[in-house]
Design an enzyme around this catalytic site. Structure first.
Site, PDB file in Angstrom:
ATOM      1  CD  GLN B 130      -2.496   1.220   2.728  1.00 11.10           C
ATOM      2  OE1 GLN B 130      -2.384   0.276   3.507  1.00 11.10           O
ATOM      3  NE2 GLN B 130      -3.240   2.275   2.986  1.00 11.10           N
ATOM      4  CD  GLU B 248     -12.676  -7.035   2.431  1.00  5.97           C
ATOM      5  OE1 GLU B 248     -12.702  -8.026   3.184  1.00  5.97           O
ATOM      6  OE2 GLU B 248     -13.233  -6.995   1.336  1.00  5.97           O
ATOM      7  CB  SER B 373      -2.511   8.758  15.196  1.00  2.41           C
ATOM      8  OG  SER B 373      -3.151  10.012  15.068  1.00  2.41           O
ATOM      9  CD  GLU B 375      -2.469  11.130  19.390  1.00  2.00           C
ATOM     10  OE1 GLU B 375      -2.240  10.371  18.414  1.00  2.00           O
ATOM     11  OE2 GLU B 375      -2.140  10.828  20.555  1.00  2.00           O
TER      12      GLU B 375
END
Lengths: 361, 391
Positions: B130, B248, B373, B375
């Site tokens: 990716q 998915e 993340s 955050e």
């Protein structure tokens, strides 16, 4: 698979919310909690009986509605949101215990609001103290601590050395005050006539409902304190903008949401598991009570903090939730006991299959 | 409410369980502990295992029939993820290709692209990477700068991708590249690049805190890529990427939570065995159990919603946060409770053989960073769920 509640259950939720909003808004709840002797309203109780709430989970033969843990959770969540004062869960659990002890007519009197019965199961205040109740010759002697709303009870269900006893009033009691002014605990000193009903374990089974009900009240507290915090921080301005725009607060409110949603998933799943007789219900029940109560405490503390100085005043109702959360955390299954019971259930699953095939729970 | 599995689902589970026990020769933990297996050997093991899963009919279960689909539901996908975790089977090698690139091809690619790329992806003949993150574009992915300029029948790529999982073993990479510097979201294209046979493409392994190099960095220096390897239209890349990230979903509801549960169970057994039964330790273990139950309950709730056809919402942010932060706490608690022995690496002869606590403790630090993340997830919750005003 379906997580959402049914249409009938949704109606029960709406009806309960409407009842509480109409009959017992926060000012009324606080007046009852802070000023009345009984700590709740006899008028509310008559209406709860009439509407079938007191016999919600008792079987029809015991004058009840024959509903399950999911319905109880729906009602209790709303009561937690509203800080509804009084021994609702205590009475419901007592009725269920009496039904389990095959005393349907007594349970039916409770459901009809004719008789108030609560459980007295805690022997002492502190570890290492002596206390507890004994049964002999048709009488119960000794004492119990932290009996909820004992002053309003016509009879008490008492765990004794011989088993579970239904003890007749009136009772000699010393009021016990806690930091939560909505509680009406008492130490009860017994020398009363009584009838032995059976094994103390009857209470444990009925107490599952008290435990999941308390967890649901805690869920209500989690959710409403989140909503109050979001509303307040959107309105309150500092440095020229609503304080809700500050990322430092946004992330803390996101954590409050994690607690509220986690508690919702867990409490409803545990209730479903109890009703469905799932083998992992004990694991879920202990987890749900411990987690939801701790989350209610954490969310009410955060709610207070984000209300700033206002949150510390008597006038704002934030403290009512903080105190209710504290009571929920320690009674109907104290957090330590609940975590230990969840841990024991998990250990059993873990040892049953060393390959961990059971970790789907 | 009904959070139980149906009879058909239970049948699927028991067939799958039987298939796994017939086909899995060695658990993944055992393969990892085997000193004879270096990183390359482990990749080959996973390649073989993926092939077997494909032949067994367990890959792409929800895709159209011609690409391996079997009309499976989100629930079956979740059961598959659970059983893979319980069986301790190797992770699917081409997970990123199958999870992200294949759906992009199925929904947005050309028939020619599907025929060329999907079969070797399923059979693990070609390993896919990716190519989203860049050194300057992590949480703020749309600030990516890998440049794609059209030159005749080619795109000319210049720039860098990083945190490229399986980079060192990758054959192909799907990248998000910028075709228009002015258009933040509409100037991004989804392009397939041959990592082995494109001049100007270089992959360098990136050594991580565990000492392993499952990630890589990919450098593009005037790399010429045929325009036939563009997926969808020029400038559709962001939209395609955001859509496939939501595909998915079933497996994500219960798979990671179940995997966490098996390690938690191992910790419970080990603590019992070693006599770690003091009150303070049991309180910590009890809390882990309760938090694991939160994770499972959230997972079942989300799965129930998916099975009823509800569009997935920000629940995925909630589940990502709860899972990653709990997984870190589980591993940190294990290291704390088990003491010096848990510091041993898996190849040390004195190491326990249940869970590789030290390696997994380190690895878990990545979990609150990758795929959005903690955050960023909290930002998403604040904005999309709580509707809080933005500064």
């Amino acid at each position: 698979m379906r997580f959402d509640i049914s249409e009938d259950q949704q109606l029960l939720r709406d009806a309960t919310r409407d009842f509480l909003a109409g009959e017992c808004p926060m000012e009324a709840a606080r007046r009852l909690a802070e000023e009345s002797d009984e700590g709740y309203s006899a008028d509310h109780w008559a209406k709860l009986a009439e509407l079938g709430y007191l016999g919600l989970v008792a079987g029809e033969q015991a004058g009840g509605q024959g509903m399950g843990a999911v319905e109880l959770v729906i009602v209790a969540e709303e009561m937690g949101r509203a800080c509804f004062p009084g021994p609702y869960l205590d009475v419901v659990v007592a009725a269920r215990a009496l039904e389990l002890a095959e005393r349907d007519s007594v349970a039916a009197d409770i459901a009809a609001g004719k008789l108030t019965v609560v459980l007295a199961t805690r022997d002492t205040v502190w570890p290492g103290e002596s206390g507890g109740a004994t049964f002999a010759d048709g009488r119960v002697t000794g004492s119990k601590a932290f009996v909820p709303f004992a002053a309003s009870a016509d009879k008490l269900l008492v765990t004794t050395d011989k088993g579970l006893a239904l003890v007749d009033g009136p009772f000699r009691l010393d009021a016990m005050t806690t930091m939560d002014e909505a509680t009406r605990f008492a130490r009860v000193n017994f020398d009363n006539t009584a009838e032995l009903l059976g094994d103390n374990a009857l209470v444990e089974k009925a107490n599952e409902l008290g435990t999941i009900g308390s967890a649901a009240m805690a869920l209500g507290v989690c959710q409403v304190t989140l909503e109050m915090t979001v509303e307040y921080t959107r309105e309150r301005e500092a440095f020229g903008r609503p304080i809700a725009t500050f990322q430092a607060l946004q992330h803390r409110m996101a954590d409050m949401l994690l607690r509220a949603e986690g508690s919702r998933s867990l409490v409803y799943r545990a209730a479903w598991a109890l009703d469905a007789g799932q083998s992992e219900a004990a694991l879920m029940l202990g987890s749900a009570k411990a987690w939801a109560a701790e989350s209610a405490l954490a969310n009410s503390r955060e709610c207070l903090q984000m209300h700033g100085g206002n949150g510390f005043t008597w006038e704002y109702s934030v403290h009512r939730y903080l105190k209710l959360a504290g009571t929920l955390d320690q009674f109907n299954g104290a957090r330590d006991e609940m975590l230990e019971s969840a841990l024991l259930a998990a250990e059993e699953l873990a040892s049953e299959n060393a390959a961990g095939k059971a970790a789907t729970g | 409410m009904d959070l139980g599995f149906s009879t058909e689902h239970e049948k699927f589970r028991s067939e799958l369980r039987a298939w796994l026990s017939d086909n899995l020769e060695q658990s993944w933990s055992e393969s990892l502990r085997d000193r004879g297996n270096d990183e390359h050997a482990l990749i080959e093991l996973r390649r073989q295992w993926q092939r077997r899963m494909y032949q067994g009919g367990y890959l792409g279960m929800r895709w159209p029939a011609e690409w391996g689909g079997r009309g499976a539901t989100e629930v079956e996908e979740a059961i598959l993820a659970q059983e893979i975790a319980l069986a301790d089977a190797p992770p699917i090698l081409n997970a990123l290709g199958l999870g992200l690139c294949a759906p992009a091809l199925i929904h947005h690619g050309s028939e020619e692209q599907r025929r060329r790329f999907i079969p070797p992806m399923l059979n693990a003949d070609e390993i896919w990477c990716q190519g989203f993150s860049e050194p300057g574009a992590g949480s703020d992915l749309a600030s990516l700068r890998l440049k794609a300029v059209v030159d005749g029948d080619f795109f000319v790529l210049n720039g860098q991708k990083c945190w490229t999982t399986y980079g060192p073993w990758g054959d192909w990479i799907f990248v998000l590249a910028r075709n228009d510097a002015e258009d933040r979201y509409g100037g991004i294209s989804f392009i397939l690049v041959d990592l082995r046979n494109t001049e100007g493409v270089e992959v360098r392994p990136l050594k991580q805190i565990t000492g392993e190099s499952e990630f890589g960095e990919v450098f593009f220096d005037n790399a010429r890529v045929p325009r036939s390897q563009l997926v969808g239209e020029t400038g559709q890349g962001w939209k395609i990427a955001m859509t496939v990230l939501g595909y998915e979903r079933g497996g994500a509801t219960l798979g990671p939570a179940t995997e966490l549960g098996t390690d938690l169970f191992a910790l419970l057994r080990t603590c019992r065995e070693l006599g770690i039964t003091d009150t303070a330790s049991r309180a910590k273990l009890g809390l882990l159990v309760a938090e694991w139950q939160v994770l499972m309950a959230n997972g079942y709730r989300t799965l129930a919603g998916l099975s009823e056809g509800n569009a997935p919402g920000p629940e995925s942010s909630i589940q990502k946060l709860v899972w990653s932060e709990l997984d870190q706490r589980l591993r940190a608690t294990a290291i704390e409770l088990l003491g010096p022995g848990a510091q041993l690496s898996r190849h040390d002869p004195s190491a326990r053989t249940d869970v590789d606590w030290s390696r997994n403790y380190l690895w878990a630090r990545a979990e609150t960073i990758f795929s959005g993340s903690s955050e960023i997830q909290r930002n998403i919750i604040a904005k999309r769920v709580l509707g809080l005003p933005q500064a």
